[in-house]
Design an enzyme around this catalytic site. Structure first.
Site, PDB file in Angstrom:
ATOM      1  N   ASN A 155       0.791  -1.237   0.000  1.00 33.62           N
ATOM      2  CA  ASN A 155       0.000   0.000   0.000  1.00 33.62           C
ATOM      3  C   ASN A 155       0.823   1.287   0.000  1.00 33.62           C
ATOM      4  O   ASN A 155       0.401   2.313   0.525  1.00 33.62           O
ATOM      5  CB  ASN A 155      -0.954   0.008   1.208  1.00 33.62           C
ATOM      6  CG  ASN A 155      -1.986  -1.094   1.133  1.00 33.62           C
ATOM      7  OD1 ASN A 155      -1.747  -2.132   0.513  1.00 33.62           O
ATOM      8  ND2 ASN A 155      -3.109  -0.908   1.762  1.00 33.62           N
ATOM      9  N   ASN A 205      -1.719   6.050  -2.240  1.00 34.50           N
ATOM     10  CA  ASN A 205      -0.524   6.722  -1.721  1.00 34.50           C
ATOM     11  C   ASN A 205       0.485   7.076  -2.810  1.00 34.50           C
ATOM     12  O   ASN A 205       1.708   6.982  -2.587  1.00 34.50           O
ATOM     13  CB  ASN A 205       0.131   5.868  -0.625  1.00 34.50           C
ATOM     14  CG  ASN A 205      -0.707   5.850   0.643  1.00 34.50           C
ATOM     15  OD1 ASN A 205      -1.367   6.826   0.975  1.00 34.50           O
ATOM     16  ND2 ASN A 205      -0.687   4.729   1.348  1.00 34.50           N
TER      17      ASN A 205
END
Length: 369
Positions: A186, A245
Site C-alpha cells: 500500500n 498513496n
C-alpha cells in the site's frame, strides 16, 4: 447454502493451527489513548469480539515515533504501548483466537504534525508523495492533510530502521502476539524501496531489481533472527495503483513479486499476504507462478466475498482469505458464513477515530438456545 467446507477448514501457518481460513484483515481505526498512542480496553474489546477469525491481523502498528504517519494509531515502541497490546492479545486468546501484529513504517506518507519535532518523513529517495494522510491541520484539528517532503534515508538510517523493526517484533512477542506481519504493501516504506517510481537510489539499495528488494529482505532476515522465521509473515501489494498513496507499482510487479516470493520461501517464513485491487485482476498464470515460487501459506485480501473466496481456495492457489470491511460490521463473520446468514454493512463515517460507536457496537448473531 453456499459450500464453505474449505473456507471453514483448519490451516497450519508457521507453528499455529488456525481454526478456519477466514482471516481478519489489518485495518487502521485510529483509536488509541492520548498522549502516547496507547492501546486501550476498547481496543481489547474490539479485537476480542472478532477472535473467531482463523487469525486476527492487527491494524498497522508504527514501530517508532518516526514511523508514524496517521493520527491516533497505537504504537509498539514504549512500555505503555506494549502493556496496552498485552491487554488486546490476552482478550483475543481468552476468546479462543490467534493474533498477528502488523509492523508498520509509513515512510513518506507522513506529516510533521504526527512526527517528532523537526523530523521529516523518511523514504528511499527524496520524492514527495502526491497524497494525503490523516493528521492535524494548521489549527491542530484532525484532517486529511498533504504529505510533507521526505528525506532520503542514508545507509546508516536504513540500518537504524531495520533495528526498529527488530525491537518492535521483540515487543510484539513480549506483548503476546502469535505472529508478526511486516507491512510491505500500500505504498508504505518497504514498498517504496521496491518501486522505481519511489526508489531512485544509486547505491546498493537502488537500481536493479535485486538491489531494490534488498531492504525488504534485510528486514525479514533481521526480524527472523530475533523471533524465528516461522513467526514472520509479510504483506505485499503487487500492481498497487497510483491512487494508493501515489504508488506506481506496475512496472516489474510480476518479476519483483516472484523474486521476493522465491527468496522468502528459502527463508521459511510463515506466510505471504497479498493485497489485491478489485477491478485489477492478476495477469494470466501469475497465481500459479506464485504458488510454485512460495511454499508457505498464501493469503489474499481485496474485495472477496464468501463465494469468491471459496472458489479460489478450491483451486488450491491460495490458503486463506483476509476480510476487511465485512469484519468491521460482522464480528462473528465465520459463523455467519457457516450459517449462510446475511451480513451487516459498516458505517464508513466511523471508520477512523471516535469511540465505541461503529467500533464495538456491531452485534453478533444471537446464540442458539
Amino acid at each position: 447454502m453456499t459450500n464453505t467446507k474449505k473456507l471453514l477448514s483448519p490451516l497450519d501457518i508457521g507453528p499455529l493451527i488456525l481454526a478456519n481460513r477466514v482471516l481478519m484483515a489489518p485495518m487502521t481505526r485510529s483509536r488509541s489513548a492520548q498522549p502516547g498512542d496507547i492501546p486501550t480496553a476498547l481496543n481489547a474489546e474490539y479485537y476480542g469480539q472478532r477472535a473467531s477469525a482463523g487469525l486476527v491481523i492487527s491494524e498497522g502498528i508504527p514501530i517508532s515515533p518516526g514511523a508514524k504517519g496517521y493520527a491516533y494509531t497505537p504504537g509498539i515502541y514504549t512500555d505503555a504501548q506494549q502493556a496496552g497490546w498485552k491487554r488486546v492479545t490476552d482478550r483475543v486468546h481468552a476468546n479462543g483466537g490467534l493474533i498477528a501484529a502488523q509492523l508498520w513504517h509509513v515512510g513518506r506518507i507522513a506529516h510533521h504534525s504526527v512526527l517528532p519535532p523537526g523530523q521529516a518523513p523518511l523514504a528511499p529517495s527524496a520524492i514527495r508523495a502526491r497524497s494525503k494522510t490523516f493528521a492535524f491541520d494548521e489549527n491542530g484539528v484532525p484532517a486529511m492533510v498533504d504529505c510533507d517532503p521526505p528525506q532520503a534515508l542514508s545507509e546508516k538510517g536504513i540500518a537504524a530502521v531495520i533495528e526498529e523493526f527488530v525491537q518492535a517484533a521483540k515487543r510484539a512477542m513480549a506483548a503476546g502476539f502469535d505472529l508478526v506481519e511486516l507491512h510491505g504493501a500500500n505504498g508504505y516504506l518497504l514498498e517504496q524501496f521496491l518501486s522505481v517510481s519511489t526508489n531512485q537510489r544509486t547505491d546498493g539499495y537502488g537500481g536493479t531489481l535485486e538491489n531494490r528488494a534488498r531492504f525488504v529482505l534485510e528486514v525479514v532476515d533481521a526480524v527472523s533472527a530475533a523471533i524465528g522465521a516461522e513467526r514472520v509473515g509479510i504483506r505485499l501489494s503487487p500492481w498497487c495503483p497510483p491512487s494508493v498513496n501515489d504508488m506506481d507499482f506496475q512496472v516489474e510487479a510480476r518479476d519483483i513479486t516472484l523474486y521476493l516470493a522465491a527468496a522468502l520461501s528459502v527463508r521459511h517464513i510463515a506466510y505471504l499476504h497479498l493485497a489485491e485491487w478489485p477491478g485489477a485482476p492478476y495477469p494470466p498464470g501469475f497465481r500459479n507462478q506464485l504458488r510454485s515460487a512460495f511454499t508457505g501459506a498464501i493469503i489474499v485480501c481485496g474485495g472477496y466475498q464468501q463465494d469468491s473466496a471459496q472458489a479460489l481456495l478450491e483451486q488450491e492457489l491460495i490458503d486463506a482469505v483476509a476480510f476487511g470491511k465485512p469484519f468491521i460490521a460482522n464480528p462473528d463473520l465465520p459463523r455467519r458464513f457457516a450459517l449462510g446468514a446475511s451480513l451487516a454493512e459498516p458505517d464508513g463515517s466511523t471508520f477512523y477515530g471516535g469511540d465505541a460507536r461503529g467500533y464495538t457496537d456491531y452485534p453478533s448473531l444471537p446464540s442458539r438456545s
